[in-house]
Design a protein around this motif. Structure first.
Motif, PDB file in Angstrom:
ATOM      1  N   HIS A   1       3.736   8.063   9.673  1.00  0.00           N
ATOM      2  CA  HIS A   1       4.968   7.836   8.887  1.00  0.00           C
ATOM      3  C   HIS A   1       6.153   8.297   9.721  1.00  0.00           C
ATOM      4  O   HIS A   1       7.127   8.835   9.213  1.00  0.00           O
ATOM      5  CB  HIS A   1       4.910   8.567   7.531  1.00  0.00           C
ATOM      6  CG  HIS A   1       4.008   7.866   6.558  1.00  0.00           C
ATOM      7  ND1 HIS A   1       3.933   8.188   5.235  1.00  0.00           N
ATOM      8  CD2 HIS A   1       3.121   6.866   6.726  1.00  0.00           C
ATOM      9  CE1 HIS A   1       3.067   7.390   4.621  1.00  0.00           C
ATOM     10  NE2 HIS A   1       2.531   6.587   5.515  1.00  0.00           N
TER      11      HIS A   1
ATOM     12  N   GLU B   1       0.860  -1.201   0.000  1.00  0.00           N
ATOM     13  CA  GLU B   1       0.000   0.000   0.000  1.00  0.00           C
ATOM     14  C   GLU B   1       0.889   1.241   0.000  1.00  0.00           C
ATOM     15  O   GLU B   1       0.577   2.244  -0.643  1.00  0.00           O
ATOM     16  CB  GLU B   1      -0.900  -0.018   1.243  1.00  0.00           C
ATOM     17  CG  GLU B   1      -1.942   1.083   1.288  1.00  0.00           C
ATOM     18  CD  GLU B   1      -1.375   2.416   1.762  1.00  0.00           C
ATOM     19  OE1 GLU B   1      -0.281   2.434   2.346  1.00  0.00           O
ATOM     20  OE2 GLU B   1      -2.030   3.442   1.512  1.00  0.00           O
ATOM     21  N   GLU B   2       2.020   1.182   0.712  1.00  0.00           N
ATOM     22  CA  GLU B   2       2.791   2.411   0.911  1.00  0.00           C
ATOM     23  C   GLU B   2       3.481   2.918  -0.369  1.00  0.00           C
ATOM     24  O   GLU B   2       3.635   4.108  -0.566  1.00  0.00           O
ATOM     25  CB  GLU B   2       3.863   2.189   1.998  1.00  0.00           C
ATOM     26  CG  GLU B   2       3.278   1.984   3.371  1.00  0.00           C
ATOM     27  CD  GLU B   2       2.557   3.221   3.903  1.00  0.00           C
ATOM     28  OE1 GLU B   2       2.514   4.233   3.211  1.00  0.00           O
ATOM     29  OE2 GLU B   2       1.991   3.153   4.991  1.00  0.00           O
TER      30      GLU B   2
ATOM     31  N   TRP C   1       2.551  11.309  -8.199  1.00  0.00           N
ATOM     32  CA  TRP C   1       3.970  11.119  -7.820  1.00  0.00           C
ATOM     33  C   TRP C   1       4.816  11.145  -9.085  1.00  0.00           C
ATOM     34  O   TRP C   1       4.451  10.525 -10.108  1.00  0.00           O
ATOM     35  CB  TRP C   1       4.189   9.777  -7.135  1.00  0.00           C
ATOM     36  CG  TRP C   1       3.666   9.657  -5.731  1.00  0.00           C
ATOM     37  CD1 TRP C   1       3.006  10.619  -5.010  1.00  0.00           C
ATOM     38  CD2 TRP C   1       3.774   8.514  -4.872  1.00  0.00           C
ATOM     39  NE1 TRP C   1       2.669  10.132  -3.765  1.00  0.00           N
ATOM     40  CE2 TRP C   1       3.143   8.859  -3.647  1.00  0.00           C
ATOM     41  CE3 TRP C   1       4.326   7.252  -4.999  1.00  0.00           C
ATOM     42  CZ2 TRP C   1       3.052   7.967  -2.573  1.00  0.00           C
ATOM     43  CZ3 TRP C   1       4.249   6.363  -3.930  1.00  0.00           C
ATOM     44  CH2 TRP C   1       3.617   6.728  -2.730  1.00  0.00           C
TER      45      TRP C   1
ATOM     46  N   ARG D   1      -0.609  16.541  -3.953  1.00  0.00           N
ATOM     47  CA  ARG D   1      -1.945  16.103  -3.499  1.00  0.00           C
ATOM     48  C   ARG D   1      -2.907  17.267  -3.722  1.00  0.00           C
ATOM     49  O   ARG D   1      -2.529  18.436  -3.509  1.00  0.00           O
ATOM     50  CB  ARG D   1      -1.925  15.768  -1.998  1.00  0.00           C
ATOM     51  CG  ARG D   1      -0.803  14.824  -1.558  1.00  0.00           C
ATOM     52  CD  ARG D   1      -1.120  13.373  -1.804  1.00  0.00           C
ATOM     53  NE  ARG D   1       0.042  12.540  -1.524  1.00  0.00           N
ATOM     54  CZ  ARG D   1       0.036  11.482  -0.722  1.00  0.00           C
ATOM     55  NH1 ARG D   1      -1.065  11.116  -0.102  1.00  0.00           N
ATOM     56  NH2 ARG D   1       1.131  10.759  -0.557  1.00  0.00           N
TER      57      ARG D   1
ATOM     58  N   ASP E   1       1.830   3.643  -5.060  1.00  0.00           N
ATOM     59  CA  ASP E   1       1.115   3.219  -3.835  1.00  0.00           C
ATOM     60  C   ASP E   1      -0.219   2.562  -4.158  1.00  0.00           C
ATOM     61  O   ASP E   1      -0.695   2.570  -5.282  1.00  0.00           O
ATOM     62  CB  ASP E   1       0.961   4.403  -2.873  1.00  0.00           C
ATOM     63  CG  ASP E   1       0.233   5.585  -3.493  1.00  0.00           C
ATOM     64  OD1 ASP E   1      -0.001   6.565  -2.795  1.00  0.00           O
ATOM     65  OD2 ASP E   1      -0.095   5.498  -4.688  1.00  0.00           O
ATOM     66  N   MET E   2      -0.817   1.954  -3.134  1.00  0.00           N
ATOM     67  CA  MET E   2      -2.028   1.155  -3.238  1.00  0.00           C
ATOM     68  C   MET E   2      -1.884   0.081  -4.321  1.00  0.00           C
ATOM     69  O   MET E   2      -2.823  -0.210  -5.074  1.00  0.00           O
ATOM     70  CB  MET E   2      -3.243   2.033  -3.548  1.00  0.00           C
ATOM     71  CG  MET E   2      -3.832   2.716  -2.331  1.00  0.00           C
ATOM     72  SD  MET E   2      -2.844   4.069  -1.747  1.00  0.00           S
ATOM     73  CE  MET E   2      -3.128   5.262  -3.000  1.00  0.00           C
TER      74      MET E   2
ATOM     75  N   ILE F   1      -3.734  12.146  -6.026  1.00  0.00           N
ATOM     76  CA  ILE F   1      -2.303  11.940  -5.720  1.00  0.00           C
ATOM     77  C   ILE F   1      -1.540  11.880  -7.039  1.00  0.00           C
ATOM     78  O   ILE F   1      -1.985  11.230  -7.994  1.00  0.00           O
ATOM     79  CB  ILE F   1      -2.078  10.601  -4.978  1.00  0.00           C
ATOM     80  CG1 ILE F   1      -2.899  10.534  -3.679  1.00  0.00           C
ATOM     81  CG2 ILE F   1      -0.582  10.387  -4.684  1.00  0.00           C
ATOM     82  CD1 ILE F   1      -2.823   9.186  -2.954  1.00  0.00           C
TER      83      ILE F   1
ATOM     84  N   ALA G   1      -4.137  11.203   3.252  1.00  0.00           N
ATOM     85  CA  ALA G   1      -3.290  10.131   2.703  1.00  0.00           C
ATOM     86  C   ALA G   1      -4.105   9.270   1.744  1.00  0.00           C
ATOM     87  O   ALA G   1      -5.330   9.296   1.752  1.00  0.00           O
ATOM     88  CB  ALA G   1      -2.763   9.263   3.845  1.00  0.00           C
ATOM     89  N   GLY G   2      -3.399   8.507   0.935  1.00  0.00           N
ATOM     90  CA  GLY G   2      -4.079   7.529   0.078  1.00  0.00           C
ATOM     91  C   GLY G   2      -4.394   6.278   0.886  1.00  0.00           C
ATOM     92  O   GLY G   2      -3.746   6.009   1.889  1.00  0.00           O
TER      93      GLY G   2
HETATM   94  O1  HGY Z   1       1.224   8.076   0.455  1.00  0.00           O
HETATM   95  C1  HGY Z   1       0.158   7.824   0.970  1.00  0.00           C
HETATM   96  O2  HGY Z   1      -0.717   8.642   0.974  1.00  0.00           O
HETATM   97  C2  HGY Z   1      -0.099   6.477   1.620  1.00  0.00           C
HETATM   98  O3  HGY Z   1       0.417   6.529   2.912  1.00  0.00           O
HETATM   99  N1  HGY Z   1       0.520   5.420   0.879  1.00  0.00           N
END
Ligand code: HGY
Ligand code: MN
Ligand code: MN
Length: 417
Positions: free
Chosen positions: A386, A130-131, A217, A291, A138-139, A215, A359-360
Motif C-alpha cells: 500500500h 478488493e481494496e 471498519w 484487525r 473491502d473484498m 476485520i 491483510a484481507g
Molecule cells: O485492507 C485490506 O486488508 C486489504 O488490503 N483490502
C-alpha cells in the motif's frame, strides 16, 4: 514444470504502467487504479486482452467480476479457481493483487506451452473492488460472488463524491450480465505478496497462509461546535478534533493494555472541518480499522470502543455518529490445501512457514464456499505495501507462482479433494 519468470515479471511491469503516477513522498513511480476508476477500467481491459490471447472463455458478472476459463477434459466438473484483484489503493505498488491474477495467467500460458490437459476446467479471475478504499467496504466483488454481500447492497454504495457503484461499473464498461453468485469451485487458490515483514526478516521463501484475521471498519462523523480559535474560551468548546484524537489514543491504550490479544488499530483517515489553523473544528470525518486474529477479542474491543465513544461525547460535549462499513470474521484456510502447499514448496527446494494473513484477501470469501488457500511471497523493504516502495523480486514472485502451479496440477486432476 516451471513458469516463465521473466514473462510474469514483464506482465507485472506492463500492468503497473496503467494508473502510474509520480509519488512525492517516495520519489518513486506508484500505481493508482482505484476501483471502477478509468484507470481500473484500462487495467481490466489489458488483463482481458491477455485472457483472450490465451483463448480463454471469458465471462463478466453483474458486479464486474471477470472469470477466464481454460477447458478441461470434463467441463461439467467444478473448476479450480485462481484469483485475486487488479484494483489498487491510491498509493500502490505493482504487486498487490496483480501477482495473483497475472500469476494465474502465466500458469495457463505454461500449461498451454507444455500442452497439458487437465481433468477439471481452470478459471483465472479478478474481483471488483478488493481494496474497499473508494466505496468503503473491502473484498466487495468476491463477497457478492460468495454470498456475504448482496448485489443490491453493492450497487447502492457511493464514494466520497456521491458517485454510485453501479453507475461507475457501467461507466467503465464492466457491468456484466452473468450471475454474480459463483458456483462453488472445487478449490480456490491465491498467490499474494505478504505485505508485511515476517517472511522477509526470516529469509523464508514461501508463506503457507493459515487464514485471515478478522476485520472491522467504521466510518465516524464527530460533531462538535466550530468557533474562533482565539476568542472561544476553553470551557465553552466542543472540539471535534480533540474528540478524534482521544479516540485515536484510546486505540493505542487498548492495545498496550494487552486485554485484546494481537489487536491492531488504525485511524487511517482523519479530516477536521473546516481544517484551518484558527478555527476550532466543528466536525471531523474519520475512519477506524480494527484487525484481530481472535473473533472473540475483536468483539470485545468493538464493544469497549463503543462504550468509550459515549465517554468522549460527555467529556467533549460532541456527538459521535459511527457506521460499520466493513466487517469480516477471522477465517481459517483448508488444512489439506495448506499441506499440499508446504509439500510443493519442499519439492521446489523452497523454505516455507505457516503465516496468518495480516491483510484481507478475496480468498477469505471463497473459504465460505469451497476449500481455499493462499501462497505468500516475501517483499523487500520489510514487505512494505500500500506504498510505491512495494517490491518483490522476480524470484520471489516466481517461487510463489511455481508452488501454486504444483498444487493446481494436483487439484485440477483429482476427482475428490
Ligand atoms: O485492507 C485490506 O486488508 C486489504 O488490503 N483490502
Ligand atoms: Mn490485495
Ligand atoms: Mn491491498
Amino acid at each position: 514444470m516451471r513458469i516463465n519468470s521473466d514473462r510474469l515479471y514483464a506482465a507485472l511491469e506492463q500492468l503497473g504502467q496503467i494508473g502510474r503516477y509520480q509519488d512525492e513522498e517516495t520519489g518513486l513511480q506508484g500505481v493508482c487504479r482505484l476501483a471502477l476508476s478509468a484507470e481500473d477500467g484500462d487495467g481490466r481491459r489489458l488483463v482481458l486482452s491477455w485472457m483472450r490471447q490465451l483463448a480463454l472463455e471469458v465471462r463478466i458478472d453483474r458486479i464486474g467480476n471477470v472469470y477466464a476459463r481454460r477447458a478441461g477434459r470434463r467441463n461439467e466438473m467444478a473448476p479450480v479457481v485462481i484469483g485475486s484483484h487488479v484494483d489498487s489503493v491510491p498509493t500502490a505498488g505493482r504487486f498487490d493483487g496483480c501477482l495473483g491474477v497475472l500469476g494465474g495467467l502465466e500458469i495457463v500460458r505454461t500449461l498451454n506451452e507444455q500442452k497439458v490437459e487437465t481433468l477439471r476446467p481452470i478459471e483465472v479471475a479478478f474481483f471488483t473492488d478488493e481494496e474497499g478504499c473508494r466505496f468503503g467496504t473491502d473484498m466487495l466483488g468476491s463477497a457478492v460472488a460468495c454470498g456475504r454481500l448482496t448485489l443490491e447492497y453493492a450497487y447502492e454504495l457511493r464514494d466520497r463524491d456521491g458517485l454510485r457503484l453501479r453507475d461507475e461499473l457501467e461507466r467503465i464498461g464492466f457491468l456484466g450480465e452473468c450471475d454474480e453468485r459463483v458456483g462453488p469451485p472445487h478449490a480456490y487458490l491465491e498467490c499474494h505478496v505478504e505485505q508485511g515483514p515476517i517472511l522477509y526478516r526470516k529469509g523464508v521463501e514461501v508463506g503457507v497462509v493459515s487464514g485471515v484475521q478478522s476485520i472491522s471498519w467504521q466510518a465516524l462523523t464527530i460533531v462538535g461546535k466550530s468557533g474562533h480559535a482565539g476568542a472561544t474560551p476553553m470551557d465553552l468548546r466542543a472540539d471535534a478534533g480533540v474528540a478524534a484524537s482521544m479516540i485515536n489514543l484510546k486505540l493505542r491504550e487498548m492495545i498496550a493494555g494487552g486485554q485484546y490479544g494481537e489487536m491492531r488499530a488504525t485511524m487511517g483517515s482523519l479530516s477536521p472541518v473546516p481544517g484551518l489553523v484558527n478555527i476550532v473544528p466543528g466536525r471531523v470525518e474519520a475512519t477506524v480499522d480494527l484487525r484481530n486474529p481472535s473473533n472473540e477479542l475483536m468483539q470485545k474491543s468493538e464493544a469497549a470502543l463503543l462504550a468509550y465513544y459515549a465517554e468522549v461525547e460527555k467529556a467533549e460535549k460532541v456527538e459521535i455518529r459511527w457506521r460499520q462499513t466493513a466487517r469480516t470474521p477471522a477465517v481459517a484456510f483448508s488444512s489439506r490445501l495448506q499441506e499440499r502447499i508446504a509439500a510443493a514448496a519442499e519439492r521446489g527446494g523452497l523454505s516455507h512457514q505457516s503465516i496468518i494473513a495480516g491483510a484481507g484477501h478475496d480468498a477469505q470469501e471463497f473459504a465460505a464456499i469451497c476449500p481455499a488457500a493462499m501462497v505468500f511471497c516475501p517483499g523487500e523493504y520489510d514487505g512494505i505495501s500500500h506504498n510505491p516502495r512495494e517490491f518483490s523480486t522476480p524470484k520471489q514472485c516466481a517461487d510463489g507462482v511455481n508452488v501454486l502451479l504444483d498444487v493446481l496440477l494436483q487439484l485440477a486432476d483429482q476427482e475428490e479433494l
